[in-house]
Each structure stands twice: as C-alpha cells, then as structure tokens.
Write an enzyme that holds these catalytic residues in place. Structure first.
Site, mmCIF file in Angstrom:
data_model
loop_
_atom_site.group_PDB
_atom_site.id
_atom_site.type_symbol
_atom_site.label_atom_id
_atom_site.label_comp_id
_atom_site.label_asym_id
_atom_site.label_seq_id
_atom_site.Cartn_x
_atom_site.Cartn_y
_atom_site.Cartn_z
ATOM 1 N N ALA A 156 74.660 12.064 44.390
ATOM 2 C CA ALA A 156 74.307 12.147 42.746
ATOM 3 C C ALA A 156 74.385 10.785 42.196
ATOM 4 C CB ALA A 156 75.125 13.296 42.016
ATOM 5 N N TYR A 157 75.441 10.205 42.561
ATOM 6 C CA TYR A 157 75.712 8.686 42.129
ATOM 7 C C TYR A 157 74.799 7.913 42.288
ATOM 8 C CZ TYR A 157 78.437 4.498 41.600
ATOM 9 O OH TYR A 157 78.955 3.075 41.067
ATOM 10 N N VAL A 158 74.255 7.796 43.816
ATOM 11 C CA VAL A 158 73.322 7.029 44.183
ATOM 12 C C VAL A 158 71.714 7.320 43.422
ATOM 13 C CG1 VAL A 158 71.738 6.435 45.980
ATOM 14 C CG2 VAL A 158 74.310 6.398 46.444
ATOM 15 N N SER A 160 71.565 8.229 40.418
ATOM 16 C CA SER A 160 71.569 7.510 39.171
ATOM 17 C C SER A 160 71.634 5.989 39.156
ATOM 18 C CB SER A 160 73.109 7.901 38.451
ATOM 19 O OG SER A 160 74.254 7.512 39.056
ATOM 20 N N LYS A 161 72.113 5.299 40.150
ATOM 21 C CA LYS A 161 72.043 4.061 40.439
ATOM 22 C C LYS A 161 70.532 3.569 41.115
ATOM 23 C CE LYS A 161 76.186 2.843 38.827
ATOM 24 N NZ LYS A 161 76.128 1.951 37.564
#
Length: 248
Positions: A156-158, A160-161
């Site tokens: 999920a973090y990736v 967004s990034k």
C-alpha cells in the site's frame, strides 16, 4: 561594467519540515542561505524549535501548519511564506505516512490515510507549487526505493509513492518553458522514527546489511540530494534520484 548580485535569499517551503527527513532538509537548505517555511501537520512545538534553531544561527524561518491534503490550508501556507519572504523558489514535499502490512491483511482505513497524505497531499502541494514557484526554482518530491525493491508488507505504501513518482514525471513536462525543475528523491532505508517504528533489531540490521555501504542512511544523506536538486542541478529534470547507498 559593474555586476550587482542580489542579497535577497532564495526561499523554500518544506512540508513535514519539523522532523525526520524534512527537518534535515530544512537544516541543510538553511546552511545554503535559504529562507525557510517549516511546515508541520500537528506538532507546532517541534516546528517552532526548528525555526528557533535556524534564526539563532542568523537564518530566516517561519513555522506554518496545515493538512497537506487540504487545498485551502496549503493555499494559506503558501500565502504565509510569500508574505514573509516575498516569493517561493523551492518546494519540498517531505510530508508522508507509512503503514506496513500484507495486502491481504491491510486495514483499508490505513490505505485511505496513506493515500490522503502521500498522494492527495503531494498533488495539492504540487498544484500550488506549479502556480507559484518562481523561474529558476525547483519542486522536489519524496518517494521510496521500495518501488524497485518490492518488499513484502510495503504494497500500500509503495502504491502511494509510485503515484508520487508519476505526478513528478508529468509535472516536469507540464512546466515546459517555466524554468522550473521537478524531481523525486527516492530514499532507501533511513534511520528515522517513521522507518524504525515496529522493527526489531534483527530486521534493522538486515536492512543495514542490504546496501553495499552496509549501513542505514541518515536523514542528512537525503538532505544532500535535495540540496543538489534545489540548487546546482538545473539540468536534472523529470527524474527519480535513488538515494539509497547502492540498494538495488
């Protein structure tokens, strides 16, 4: 013929500037003579302490608060910096949040929180920056090297990034003719509270060993890359600079 040099400092607004990578960026740009807008989301005391540190050393800085995903708050933040210092030359999007979990197990509320800050926040700030940064300026976003290393629990973090990197590459081309560069710095494992939280010593040691330099990065390592893009790197544009000690 005489040449005059302006004594007016360049001006930078750094989101998430009260801690972690953002604080290191603020301190590094202050050494380069920038006047700083030190943005904070919730902890005014921390931002005020950074401002006090800069002004005590003879620099110029103000603290400005607000939700990066709120367009009205960010419009007011940009207004405050322009009022204080006369304009804006560099904007650094260092605000971000990270929640790690396997994709199958992630709470969707956490997904929404990351997307609000990391994607919408970057978009809102970039939108203001595209309208306001002066010619000769720079917009610098912060992503992550995990977009390439693709570690489990970072899905999920990736996501967004990776969106941050996409925004960067498009905006650089949309600002054709404006003399404004737009780049992303993608750090590897950096010894910040955001990275260290929830990791045991063995996990941290494994991250440190993963780079050929066999150490975690420091916030100051990332700040050096940002200072490069904010200053002399006028021919670097529409790029992702992987600041990760040689991590794949």
């Amino acid at each position: 013929m005489t040449t005059t040099h302006s004594t007016t400092p360049r001006v930078a607004l750094v989101t998430g500037g009260s801690g972690g990578i953002g604080k290191a960026v603020v301190e590094r740009l202050a050494k380069d003579g920038f006047a700083l807008g030190v943005h904070y989301a919730g902890n005014k005391a921390k931002a005020d302490a950074v401002v006090e540190e800069i002004t005590a050393s003879g620099g110029q800085a103000i603290a400005i608060g607000g939700d990066v995903a709120d367009e009205h708050a960010m419009e007011a933040a940009f207004d405050a910096v322009e009022t204080a210092f006369g304009g804006i030359d560099v904007v650094v999007n260092a605000a971000g949040i990270m929640v790690l979990a396997p994709i199958a197990a992630l709470d969707l509320d956490d997904l929404d929180r990351m997307h609000r800050t990391n994607i919408r926040g970057t978009f809102v700030v970039s939108q203001q920056a595209a309208r306001r940064v002066r010619p000769g300026g720079a917009i610098i976003n912060v992503s992550t090297s995990v977009t390439r290393t693709q570690l489990p629990t970072y899905g999920a973090y990736v996501a967004s990034k990776a969106a941050v990197q996409g925004i960067t590459l498009i905006l650089a081309r949309e600002l054709r003719g404006k003399d404004i560069t737009v780049n992303t710095v993608a750090p590897g494992p950096i010894a910040t509270p955001l990275f260290l939280e929830g990791k045991d010593e063995a996990t941290i040691a494994n991250f440190a060993k993963a780079t050929p330099l066999e150490r975690l990065g420091e916030p100051e390592d990332v700040a050096e890359s940002v200072a490069f893009l904010a200053g002399p790197a006028r021919w670097v544009n529409g790029q992702v600079l992987y600041t990760n000690g040689g991590l794949a």
